[in-house]
Structures are given as structure tokens and as C-alpha cells.
Design a protein around this motif. Structure first.
Motif, PDB file in Angstrom:
ATOM      1  N   VAL A   1       0.687  -0.779  -0.033  1.00 33.86           N
ATOM      2  CA  VAL A   1       0.270   0.189   0.250  1.00 33.86           C
ATOM      3  C   VAL A   1       1.277   1.455   0.330  1.00 33.86           C
ATOM      4  O   VAL A   1       0.009   2.192   0.186  1.00 33.86           O
ATOM      5  N   GLY A   2       1.629   1.448  -0.341  1.00 35.41           N
ATOM      6  CA  GLY A   2       3.093   2.130  -0.542  1.00 35.41           C
ATOM      7  C   GLY A   2       3.727   3.089   0.868  1.00 35.41           C
ATOM      8  O   GLY A   2       3.488   2.121   2.141  1.00 35.41           O
ATOM      9  N   PRO A   3       4.393   3.728   0.678  1.00 33.71           N
ATOM     10  CA  PRO A   3       4.973   4.535   1.561  1.00 33.71           C
ATOM     11  C   PRO A   3       4.245   5.668   2.157  1.00 33.71           C
ATOM     12  O   PRO A   3       3.273   5.745   2.023  1.00 33.71           O
ATOM     13  N   ALA A   4       4.775   5.871   3.359  1.00 38.49           N
ATOM     14  CA  ALA A   4       4.371   6.663   4.033  1.00 38.49           C
ATOM     15  C   ALA A   4       4.013   7.516   3.080  1.00 38.49           C
ATOM     16  O   ALA A   4       4.650   8.715   2.171  1.00 38.49           O
ATOM     17  N   TYR A   5       2.087   8.489   3.192  1.00 43.70           N
ATOM     18  CA  TYR A   5       1.614   9.502   3.001  1.00 43.70           C
ATOM     19  C   TYR A   5       3.188  10.700   3.460  1.00 43.70           C
ATOM     20  O   TYR A   5       3.475  11.203   3.980  1.00 43.70           O
ATOM     21  N   PRO A   6       2.925  11.583   1.977  1.00 45.23           N
ATOM     22  CA  PRO A   6       4.059  12.831   2.532  1.00 45.23           C
ATOM     23  C   PRO A   6       3.772  13.403   3.467  1.00 45.23           C
ATOM     24  O   PRO A   6       2.757  14.430   3.813  1.00 45.23           O
ATOM     25  N   GLY A   7       4.651  14.170   4.172  1.00 41.66           N
ATOM     26  CA  GLY A   7       4.421  14.655   5.163  1.00 41.66           C
ATOM     27  C   GLY A   7       4.010  14.132   6.975  1.00 41.66           C
ATOM     28  O   GLY A   7       3.802  14.773   7.743  1.00 41.66           O
TER      29      GLY A   7
ATOM     30  N   TRP B   1      -0.883  10.299  17.670  1.00 49.08           N
ATOM     31  CA  TRP B   1      -0.481   9.204  16.830  1.00 49.08           C
ATOM     32  C   TRP B   1      -2.329   8.467  17.063  1.00 49.08           C
ATOM     33  O   TRP B   1      -2.700   7.931  17.606  1.00 49.08           O
ATOM     34  N   LEU B   2      -2.763   8.271  15.854  1.00 46.94           N
ATOM     35  CA  LEU B   2      -4.103   7.840  15.628  1.00 46.94           C
ATOM     36  C   LEU B   2      -3.190   6.617  15.088  1.00 46.94           C
ATOM     37  O   LEU B   2      -2.950   5.830  14.750  1.00 46.94           O
ATOM     38  N   TYR B   3      -4.059   5.403  16.231  1.00 48.14           N
ATOM     39  CA  TYR B   3      -4.416   3.688  16.134  1.00 48.14           C
ATOM     40  C   TYR B   3      -5.387   3.460  15.408  1.00 48.14           C
ATOM     41  O   TYR B   3      -6.419   3.551  15.625  1.00 48.14           O
ATOM     42  N   SER B   4      -4.257   2.970  14.549  1.00 47.77           N
ATOM     43  CA  SER B   4      -5.507   2.574  13.420  1.00 47.77           C
ATOM     44  C   SER B   4      -6.823   1.266  13.382  1.00 47.77           C
ATOM     45  O   SER B   4      -7.839   1.032  12.533  1.00 47.77           O
ATOM     46  N   GLY B   5      -5.729   0.151  14.274  1.00 48.81           N
ATOM     47  CA  GLY B   5      -6.620  -0.865  14.021  1.00 48.81           C
ATOM     48  C   GLY B   5      -6.728  -2.317  13.393  1.00 48.81           C
ATOM     49  O   GLY B   5      -6.840  -2.984  13.121  1.00 48.81           O
ATOM     50  N   ASP B   6      -5.200  -1.450  12.072  1.00 49.39           N
ATOM     51  CA  ASP B   6      -4.860  -2.557  11.432  1.00 49.39           C
ATOM     52  C   ASP B   6      -3.570  -3.236  11.688  1.00 49.39           C
ATOM     53  O   ASP B   6      -2.971  -2.385  12.415  1.00 49.39           O
ATOM     54  N   VAL B   7      -3.606  -4.199  11.687  1.00 44.62           N
ATOM     55  CA  VAL B   7      -2.068  -4.961  11.576  1.00 44.62           C
ATOM     56  C   VAL B   7      -1.436  -4.979   9.914  1.00 44.62           C
ATOM     57  O   VAL B   7      -1.661  -5.176   8.741  1.00 44.62           O
ATOM     58  N   GLY B   8       0.119  -4.904  10.048  1.00 45.90           N
ATOM     59  CA  GLY B   8       1.180  -4.769   8.730  1.00 45.90           C
ATOM     60  C   GLY B   8       2.805  -4.725   8.977  1.00 45.90           C
ATOM     61  O   GLY B   8       2.988  -4.614  10.463  1.00 45.90           O
ATOM     62  N   LYS B   9       3.304  -4.251   8.017  1.00 49.02           N
ATOM     63  CA  LYS B   9       4.764  -4.520   8.424  1.00 49.02           C
ATOM     64  C   LYS B   9       5.239  -3.738   7.200  1.00 49.02           C
ATOM     65  O   LYS B   9       4.240  -3.446   6.213  1.00 49.02           O
ATOM     66  N   PHE B  10       6.528  -2.758   7.972  1.00 46.71           N
ATOM     67  CA  PHE B  10       7.085  -2.404   6.418  1.00 46.71           C
ATOM     68  C   PHE B  10       8.131  -3.543   5.577  1.00 46.71           C
ATOM     69  O   PHE B  10       9.048  -4.336   6.202  1.00 46.71           O
ATOM     70  N   ASP B  11       8.166  -3.588   4.638  1.00 49.84           N
ATOM     71  CA  ASP B  11       9.565  -4.037   3.852  1.00 49.84           C
ATOM     72  C   ASP B  11      11.082  -3.074   3.805  1.00 49.84           C
ATOM     73  O   ASP B  11      10.940  -1.987   4.421  1.00 49.84           O
ATOM     74  N   GLU B  12      12.218  -3.664   2.750  1.00 56.92           N
ATOM     75  CA  GLU B  12      13.609  -3.043   3.985  1.00 56.92           C
ATOM     76  C   GLU B  12      13.080  -1.861   2.861  1.00 56.92           C
ATOM     77  O   GLU B  12      14.108  -1.148   2.886  1.00 56.92           O
ATOM     78  N   ASP B  13      12.070  -1.849   2.061  1.00 59.57           N
ATOM     79  CA  ASP B  13      12.137  -0.823   1.332  1.00 59.57           C
ATOM     80  C   ASP B  13      11.577   0.717   1.657  1.00 59.57           C
ATOM     81  O   ASP B  13      11.242   1.769   1.057  1.00 59.57           O
TER      82      ASP B  13
ATOM     83  N   PHE C   1       7.508   0.158   2.231  1.00 58.94           N
ATOM     84  CA  PHE C   1       6.274  -0.354   2.040  1.00 58.94           C
ATOM     85  C   PHE C   1       5.517  -0.946   2.745  1.00 58.94           C
ATOM     86  O   PHE C   1       6.161  -1.564   3.325  1.00 58.94           O
ATOM     87  N   LEU C   2       4.222  -0.106   2.854  1.00 59.80           N
ATOM     88  CA  LEU C   2       4.233  -0.895   3.772  1.00 59.80           C
ATOM     89  C   LEU C   2       3.251  -2.193   3.511  1.00 59.80           C
ATOM     90  O   LEU C   2       2.142  -1.958   2.815  1.00 59.80           O
ATOM     91  N   TYR C   3       2.783  -2.413   4.468  1.00 52.92           N
ATOM     92  CA  TYR C   3       2.443  -3.878   3.564  1.00 52.92           C
ATOM     93  C   TYR C   3       0.638  -4.355   4.949  1.00 52.92           C
ATOM     94  O   TYR C   3       1.229  -4.507   6.142  1.00 52.92           O
ATOM     95  N   VAL C   4      -0.551  -4.123   4.883  1.00 53.00           N
ATOM     96  CA  VAL C   4      -1.643  -4.542   5.946  1.00 53.00           C
ATOM     97  C   VAL C   4      -1.852  -5.907   5.407  1.00 53.00           C
ATOM     98  O   VAL C   4      -2.594  -6.320   4.824  1.00 53.00           O
ATOM     99  N   THR C   5      -1.686  -6.900   6.220  1.00 48.74           N
ATOM    100  CA  THR C   5      -1.938  -8.110   6.669  1.00 48.74           C
ATOM    101  C   THR C   5      -3.232  -8.417   7.596  1.00 48.74           C
ATOM    102  O   THR C   5      -3.801  -9.579   7.126  1.00 48.74           O
TER     103      THR C   5
END
Length: 609
Positions: free
Chosen positions: A394-400, A437-449, A451-455
Motif C-alpha cells: 500500500v506504498g510508503p508513508a504519505y508525504p509529510g 498518534w492514531l492507532y489504526s486498528g490494522d496490522v501490518g509491516k514494512f519491507d526493507e524499502d 513499503f507498507l503491507y497491511v495484513t
């Protein structure tokens, strides 16, 4: 006119009116032709509507609700409310009378703009329970409503006086960046909808960042067709187009989208996964029919398209002779057929999408960027970029913004797009918002580049009786790739193995099992057509051939996952999940708990049979 210190969306509208004047801002279709409305007219109508609201007694902090399909009056009323410091709140057209009454009462709305007598009947059904509603304004296409609390659009636009307009300008000049500018009522997958309070700063900053990131400008155009009650459609129909100055076309109806796309050929298109999935199914089917020389052309073109997109997604320029030839042989024809010949940016969000869908579109030179977020973050938390895109992420963090993963895997967001809180729900606000900080309720992980992945959702993680945590969404997305399957919901919480509830794709049944050409059949009519030919969905659900076909697909999906995540049994249901049965939201998100409850007997049979 004096503008407020912070430039809100209305400020940008008046600037566009000054700079673009008689250029087209929006367009609507009537009597078979598209008609433009200029930036000057747009700004003038917002000012006039704001005076109408003042005449009705509204001011800073009051609420205006809007109930109807996307149209010019919708956005004018929304912006008119923002102009005077009032708060617009959209209501989904699919809402029941009880749901409409809940939002009207919870928001304390005194004014309601509605689309039709069908929606008015919901008000009549709940009129005795409406505590605050005083005035109802009908949209232009609405039939006459004979009630003392109702007035038509023309009447509403004529009630404001010069004194009211002067009052509007004072209220507008006093508006502030951190005041609530809109309520976004969540679609309520787990309970009554919450009112997400977004500020002027939230809206303008988020829209501006998107425009800069995707390089949008005044030459772009978009089609407005998804519910404007949803923050994503508001961004693509109201805030970003006004800030940038691009033209918005209002679709004539959700079932007319393909026809409208072919007519207006937008450069920007936002779609929920269900929309892209429908396109994908048709494309895959058509491409699969190619044989002989045509098959070789398709294979060559798809390979060239994949290589071209991969190069662009990693920052390259793409192109080359293979791409140019493939564009001439295939891509141009496909884009024309979908109304996407001018598309520069396709965006998908609001629910998960299978990466294979994105890869097929990319191979056809139709790049679709996946965004992830929620209303509480004004839409985006992360966003793939045109030249920095990994399909499946789902891409990198939104800019800013800052995005991080908590110790338990929860995705957290901090930035200018984080909401003010839930209206009248401090407890709910405190549960998800802490130190910015907004706690999203979603679980995910970042890869080495990065990029976010929502699981999955924290609350939707299935914990088997053996203590194994399973994220159902990736598995469900793979199950939906089985040709006969429309929807999939995985079951396994507190169970000793996993099962699934599956629904059938009626279009597939008609075309592949009955030889019916479904090209010109409305999606709403597919079941009726099937039944008119002496068949039923339930009959296919019990068919040995269909069950065998689905089992083969399930076996293939199982081979991708650990044994504990395998679907040991499944049930094919006699109908699809629907909004009418309260099983999906207006943006087609599955209401898991509702489905579990509604189909409890079927689920139990999978574990006792």
C-alpha cells in the motif's frame, strides 16, 4: 470579500473563480448531453447557498446533512456549510430509515438536502423520532414534496438576502484551520457509525499533498460516482479538484459508470476494489479468448507492458519499441473500450485488492496506485507513487506524515491529516488517539524499502483453538480469484480448523455455464436473467460441477499457505452478500460480524457435519 487567515477549500474555490473565470469547473449530463458550470458560477452558487443556510438560522458549529447521489447541489451545499463554519455530513443513500434518523439526531442536523421522494419516505417513516430537523431542501431532480418543512432547490437558492450574504462573509472570514469542517460518518462495520471530525487543515493539507505527489494540474479531469459520504470521494470530487483547478464530471448513476467513462475519458479515476475487480474479470475473460496470432499478440503485449510498468514503477522512463508496438496492437484498444484512453492516474483504496489485479492492469499500461488509510486520517496513511510503486503493497508513508508499527503489529499514524476526534465520543477518541498518534486498528509491516503491507484488522485476526493467529484478508483475496467465486469470508476464530463462506459470481454462471452474453446486462439484473432461464443461484451452489470446480480452486489457494491456514471445508451460499442484508458497507467492505451472525447455522454445519 475578506478571506480567512487560513485558506480553506472555499478560499481556493474563490481563487479559482478569479483565475479561471468562465472555464468549466464541473459538468453534469442532462437530456443526453453534458453541460458545463463555470468556476465563477460555482463560487457564486456556494455564496448564495450559504446565504440560504443563514436565512434558515444556521451558523458556526451547526450541522447540515446531505442524502443523495453525487451531483452539483451536493457539493454546493457541502461548501456552503463550510463557508459559514457549519458542518456538512453526508449520509449514504443505501441507509435505512433508522440509520438516517440516527445520523440526523446524532449530528443534531437542522437542515437536510435530499435527492428524491424515495429518500424523503425515509424521513416520513422516522419523522416522529427526529429531534432537530427543521428544514428539508430537495435537489433539482427531486419530485415535488408536499410538506411545510420542505422546499425545492430553486426556492432555497432564492431565500437569502443581501444582509444574509453580508453575514456569510463575516462568518467565512472568521473560520479557522483547526475547527471541524466536516463529519464523515464511518460505515459501521462493527456497530453504530461514528462521526469523524475533520478540520479545514486536515482537508486542505491532505488534498494538497496528494496533488503534489501525483503531479495533478488544471488539465486533469475526473468522474465523480462513488458515495460522497466517503472521505476518498470527497477528496477526488471536492477538495483536490478545487485546490488544483481540474474539471469534475458527475456520473448519471452508479450503473452508468462505464458509459460515462467512455463519454468523458477522465485522466484521474478513483475506484474501490470492487470496481477494479469487475473490470479485471471482463478483461481477463476477453484476453483469455484470444487464440492463434491474436494470442501471440496478447502475450507479447502483456510482457512488454509489464516490463514498461516495472521500469516506470522503479523510477525509470519506460517506453521502447516493444511498448510502442504493444500500445498500437492492444493497449489503445483496451483503454478505449473502458473509457480510460486519457487516464494518467488510477487509484484504488477503501478495502484490500488482490495484487494480481493490479499487475494485469499494469501490463495493459493502466497504472493503478493502491492507497491505504481511514477516515480518521483524512483518507491516506500510505500511498504508492507513480514512479515508486510496488503492486501488492500500500506504498510508503504519505508525504509529510510518520507511520510506524507498534509492538503488537498495529499500524500507527501521526501527521496533519489526523482527525480531531469523534463527535460526542471522547471515550472512542481516547481509545485510538494518543499523543497525536492514531492507532489504526490494522496490522501490518514494512519491507526493507519502506513499503507498507497491511495484513488484516486486529479485531479480525482469527485465533484458532490451537492459538495460531491467522490474517484472513490475503487468503480471502486469493479465494476471490477462483472464477466462480464472487465473495469469500474466512471462518476459524476459536475453531480447530479454518473454513470459508463463498458466494457465486452470477455473471460467470450466465456466461460460462449457460452461454449467455452478459455485455449489456445490468449487474442488478443478472440474477433475474438467470432465473428467467429456469436456473437459480442455489441450484448452482448445490451443483456437483461447480463444487468440484471451486474445490480445485481452494486446493490451489491452500498450496500457498501453511497447513493451519488451509481451508478444510467451505459452504457455497445461495446468494451474494448485499447492502440490503447489512452484510457489506456502501464501499463494499465485508461486515464480518454480521455475516458470521446471519450465517451461523451454515458455519456450525461446517464443523459438525
Amino acid at each position: 470579500m475578506k478571506h480567512p487567515p487560513f485558506e480553506n477549500t472555499v478560499t481556493h474555490l474563490f481563487k479559482q473563480a478569479e483565475e479561471q473565470g468562465s472555464s468549466a469547473a464541473v459538468a453534469y449530463k442532462q437530456d443526453g448531453a453534458w453541460h458545463d458550470i463555470s468556476w465563477e458560477q460555482y463560487a457564486s452558487d456556494v455564496h448564495t447557498a450559504a446565504a440560504g443556510l443563514v436565512k434558515l438560522g444556521l451558523g458556526k458549529g451547526d450541522t447540515v446533512c446531505i442524502l443523495g447521489f453525487n451531483c452539483y447541489e451536493w457539493v454546493v451545499m457541502d461548501l456552503a456549510a463550510i463557508m459559514i463554519g457549519a458542518i456538512p455530513a453526508g449520509i449514504y443513500t443505501t441507509s435505512s430509515p433508522e440509520e438516517v434518523a440516527y445520523i440526523l439526531n446524532h449530528s443534531e442536523a437542522r437542515v437536510l438536502l435530499l435527492e428524491s421522494t424515495e429518500q424523503w419516505n425515509k424521513i416520513i417513516a422516522q419523522q416522529a423520532n427526529l429531534e432537530h430537523l427543521k428544514d428539508v431542501v430537495s435537489m433539482i431532480r427531486c419530485e415535488d414534496i408536499a410538506d411545510e418543512m420542505a422546499m425545492d432547490w430553486a426556492t432555497f437558492m432564492g431565500i437569502g438576502s443581501d444582509n444574509d450574504k453580508a453575514a456569510v462573509e463575516k462568518l467565512y472570514a472568521a473560520s479557522a484551520e483547526h475547527e471541524a469542517a466536516t463529519f464523515i460518518y464511518t460505515s459501521g462495520t462493527t456497530g453504530p457509525p461514528k462521526a469523524v471530525m475533520l478540520s479545514n487543515k486536515n482537508l486542505v493539507w491532505t488534498a494538497s499533498q496528494a496533488a503534489d505527489m501525483i503531479k495533478l494540474d488544471a488539465t486533469d479531469s475526473s468522474l465523480s460516482y462513488l458515495p460522497l459520504s466517503h472521505i476518498a470521494e470527497q477528496m477526488f470530487t471536492i477538495h483536490a479538484p478545487i485546490i488544483v483547478g481540474w474539471k469534475v464530471y458527475f456520473a448519471t448513476g452508479i450503473l452508468d459508470v462505464l458509459e460515462n467513462l467512455k463519454e468523458v475519458k477522465p485522466t484521474v479515476l478513483f475506484g474501490v476494489p470492487r470496481i477494479w475487480e469487475k473490470f479485471y474479470t471482463g478483461l481477463k475473460e476477453k484476453l483469455g479468448e484470444a487464440s492463434g496470432l491474436k494470442e501471440k499478440i496478447v502475450n507479447f503485449s502483456l510482457k512488454a507492458g509489464s516490463e514498461n510498468s516495472a521500469d516506470i514503477f522503479s523510477g525509470g522512463d519506460g517506453g521502447g519499441w516493444k511498448y510502442r508496438l504493444a500500445n498500437k496492437l492492444l493497449f489503445g484498444k483496451v483503454k478505449d473500450a473502458l473509457g480510460l484512453s486519457n487516464l494518467r492516474v488510477g487509484v484504488t483504496g477503501a478495502a484490500p485488492i488482490n495484487a494480481e489485479i493490479l499487475k494485469l492492469f499494469a501490463s495493459l499500461d493502466i497504472p493503478i496506485l493502491e492507497v491505504y488509510g481511514q477516515s480518521e486520517g483524512s483518507g491516506p496513511t500510505s500511498f504508492n507513487r507513480p514512479r515508486n510503486n510496488k503492486p501488492g503493497s500500500v506504498g510508503p508513508a504519505y508525504p509529510g506524515t510518520e507511520v510506524k508499527i507498534a509492538d503488537d503489529g498495529e499500524i500507527m499514524l501521526k501527521g496533519p491529516n489526523v482527525f480531531l476526534g469523534y463527535y460526542k465520543d471522547q471515550e472512542g477518541t481516547d481509545a485510538c488517539l494518543e499523543d497525536g498518534w492514531l492507532y489504526s486498528g490494522d496490522v501490518g509491516k514494512f519491507d526493507e524499502d519502506g513499503f507498507l503491507y497491511v495484513t488484516g484488522r486486529k479485531k479480525e485476526i482469527l485465533v484458532t483453538s490451537g492459538g495460531k493467529n491467522i490474517a484472513p484478508i490475503p487468503i480471502e483475496e486469493d479465494l476471490k480469484q477462483i472464477p466462480a467465486v464472487a465473495q469469500a469470508v474466512m471462518v476459524g476464530d476459536n475453531r480447530n480448523f479454518c473454513t470459508a463462506l463463498l458466494t457465486l459470481d452470477v455473471g460467470y454462471l450466465l456466461k460460462d455455464k449457460m452461454g449467455v452474453d452478459i455485455t449489456d446486462i445490468s449487474p442488478l439484473e443478472l440474477v433475474n436473467v438467470l432465473e428467467s432461464k429456469g436456473k437459480t443461484v442455489q441450484g448452482f451452489a448445490e451443483s456437483a460441477e461447480i463444487l468440484s470446480e471451486i474445490q480445485a480452486g481452494v486446493d490451489k489457494v491452500n498450496s500457498k499457505y501453511a497447513q493451519v491456514e488451509n481451508i478444510r471445508k467451505f459452504a457455497v451460499l445461495p446468494r451474494d452478500f448485499t447492502m440490503a442484508d447489512d452484510e457489506v458497507t456502501p464501499t463494499f467492505k465485508i461486515k464480518r460480524s454480521k455475516i458470521y451472525a446471519k450465517w451461523a447455522d451454515t458455519i456450525d454445519s461446517l464443523y459438525t457435519g
